[in-house]
Each structure stands twice: as C-alpha cells, then as structure tokens.
Design a protein around this motif. Structure first.
Motif, short mmCIF file in Angstrom:
data_model
loop_
_atom_site.label_atom_id
_atom_site.label_comp_id
_atom_site.label_asym_id
_atom_site.label_seq_id
_atom_site.Cartn_x
_atom_site.Cartn_y
_atom_site.Cartn_z
N ALA A 150 10.06 4.49 -2.19
CA ALA A 150 8.95 4.85 -3.07
C ALA A 150 7.67 5.12 -2.28
O ALA A 150 6.60 5.28 -2.87
N SER A 151 7.78 5.16 -0.94
CA SER A 151 6.65 5.43 -0.05
C SER A 151 5.57 4.34 -0.12
O SER A 151 4.38 4.62 0.00
N ASN A 152 6.02 3.09 -0.29
CA ASN A 152 5.10 1.95 -0.23
C ASN A 152 5.42 1.10 1.00
O ASN A 152 6.58 1.00 1.42
N PHE B 89 7.87 2.22 5.40
CA PHE B 89 7.78 2.55 3.97
C PHE B 89 9.17 2.52 3.35
O PHE B 89 10.17 2.87 3.98
N SER C 83 0.84 -1.20 0.00
CA SER C 83 0.00 0.00 0.00
C SER C 83 0.87 1.25 0.00
O SER C 83 1.97 1.26 0.57
N SER C 84 0.37 2.31 -0.61
CA SER C 84 1.11 3.57 -0.64
C SER C 84 0.89 4.33 0.66
O SER C 84 -0.05 4.07 1.41
N LYS C 85 1.76 5.30 0.90
CA LYS C 85 1.62 6.12 2.09
C LYS C 85 0.29 6.87 2.08
O LYS C 85 -0.36 7.02 3.13
N ASN C 86 -0.13 7.33 0.92
CA ASN C 86 -1.41 8.03 0.82
C ASN C 86 -2.58 7.12 1.17
O ASN C 86 -3.55 7.54 1.82
N GLU C 87 -2.50 5.85 0.74
CA GLU C 87 -3.55 4.89 1.06
C GLU C 87 -3.61 4.63 2.57
O GLU C 87 -4.70 4.51 3.15
#
Length: 284
Positions: free
Chosen positions: A209-211, A206, A173-177
């Motif tokens: 790539a911020s995942n 993370f 999952s991304s940081k935004n998610e």
C-alpha cells in the motif's frame, strides 16, 4: 563458494549497468557476513601520511591543508552535508589497487579534521569498495555512511513514537509523505517483498500500500558491537535468529514498536538497526 558467487553477481550487475537500481542492501549483507569493514573514529596517522605524502601531525585527526591538496581535488571530493565532506583515497602498489578508503571530514581554517574512515582491503573486500566508489562517482546523492552517532537512551525514546533517531519519518507514513519530507532517494531497491528507498544514512521499506513498515539505519553510524549496545540500553527484550536473513536480532520493545539491532556474528559490529511494528516481520 558464497564469496565467489558474490563476486560473480557483482561483476554481472556492473556489466549490466545497474547503478541506481542496484540491489545494494543484499550486497551489503553478503559482504558483512564474510568480512570485517575496518572502521576507525580517527585516522591512522602513519597510513594517512604515506598516502598523502605529508609529515605526520601530532594530532592524528588533523591534516594540514598547506601540506597537501589530495583531500580537495574535485574528482575525489564531495560535500555530503553542509560543511561535511567525503573523499576517496585509492592505495595502489605496482599499478594494482591495494585499498580503498572513504574519509569523512570537516575543514577548520588550514586543517582538515577527519571524522571517520572506512577502509576496504583484500580481494572480495575491494570489489565492494570499488562498487561503492563507482556509485559514489556516478550518483551525486550517494555517500557512504559514517560514524556520527553514539548509542544512547534516545534510540528507545524515539522508537516509542515510531521514529528512528535522526529520522523525520514515522512508521505508517506514506511514500508521498516520505518524498515530501526527505526528497527523492539516492537509490531504490526491492527487499522482503516491498520497495526499499535508500537515503544513505536511513532507508525506508514500503508495503504493497506504499506505507512505511520498517525503518533501517546502517550500523556504520554507531560503529559498535552488540555488547556495547547492551551496556548502554540494558538487556534486550528478546534475542532471535532469522534463518531467512542468517542474522541475529537483539530487540527492545518500545510500546507498539520493536527496535532491533542486527548482527551476523556476535563478535562483529552491528550491521543494521531496524524499527518495525512489534510483530516484527523480519524474524518470520
């Protein structure tokens, strides 16, 4: 020497005013290597009676609110989840702090039902207890994890989907998610070369790539030694040791993922539970 260095580093961090960005994970690790956190699924009735100046009840998990107001003082009380509260009790003798206890509890009519207690005692132990207490008062989002889970096969079945038990976030999952689903973290940190988002009961690491590359659960939530984990989940797929972390890992393969229980000593309680891809970078 390691304990002295830990205290000096802690005092330095406090003196510098580092609260939200404090290196919490490293402090917890250093503490766990050198000390046993006292954890109980119920309160010690005589101790509670002494601290709160009440008469012991027959049921050691119950405290009658009509006999005390300590648990409901605003400066010591925090609702950490809906209907679940946490209170800090500081035990003093001759104006010296002798113990700091975090009680997690619920209220039922005129009774307080204690779910769990984490107690910090003696010198270095109290430094960490005071550290948690300071953050607890300064950061409204922060609370100390408590024993709320049992070890069951659901740890494996959830891991097969890339998810830690009770977490809505999956590996990748991304940081935004993450922020969209669980909000802003209680604290952030830098760990193993990546950003570490701390949410009290869960944390997410993370990559560049911020995942999400790892999900971490505090061992306080299960409050068991590795022997009980093996009893419930069977023999681990592999056992390993990380020189970098000075930790033992008991790992279970779950499809493309690896569920690892971290301990610093085989006779101590689980410190952390990690979920990563099968090429577990923690062990490198």
């Amino acid at each position: 020497m390691k304990q002295i260095l830990f205290v000096i580093c802690w005092i330095f961090l406090v003196a510098c005013g580092t609260n939200q960005e404090t290196n919490l994970h490293h402090l917890e690790d250093e503490y766990s290597r050198n000390h046993n956190i006292y954890i109980s699924s119920s309160s010690e009735n005589e101790l509670v009676a002494t601290l709160l100046n009440i008469s012991p009840d027959n049921d050691e998990n119950l405290i009658t609110t009509s006999n005390n107001n300590y648990f409901t003082q605003n400066n010591l009380l925090k609702e950490i989840k809906e209907g679940i509260f946490q209170t800090i009790i500081t035990e003093k003798q001759d104006n010296h702090v002798r113990g700091i206890s975090f009680y997690t509890w619920i209220e039922n009519e005129d009774e307080i039902i204690i779910l769990d207690k984490v107690k910090f005692t003696d010198d270095v132990d109290l430094q960490l207890g005071q550290f948690y207490s300071d953050i607890w008062h300064e950061n409204n989002k922060f609370y100390l994890s408590y024993h709320d889970l049992d070890v069951t096969s659901s740890f494996i079945t959830e891991a097969l989907t890339g998810r830690m038990v009770t977490s809505p976030i999956i590996i990748g999952s991304s940081k935004n998610e993450v922020i969209l689903k669980v909000g802003e973290p209680s604290m952030t940190d830098w760990y193993l070369g990546g950003t570490y988002y701390y949410y009290n009961d869960m944390a997410y690491l993370f990559d560049e790539a911020s995942n999400v590359v790892a999900i971490n659960m505090p061992g306080l939530r299960i409050n068991v030694q590795i022997s009980e984990v093996i009893e419930k989940l069977g023999a681990p797929t592999n056992k390993s040791y990380s020189e970098m972390e000075n930790s033992y890992y008991y790992s279970y393969e779950a499809g493309p993922y690896l569920l690892s229980f971290e301990v610093f000593d085989k006779d101590k309680n689980i410190t952390n539970i990690w979920l990563t891809k099968s090429n577990n970078f923690l062990l490198k």
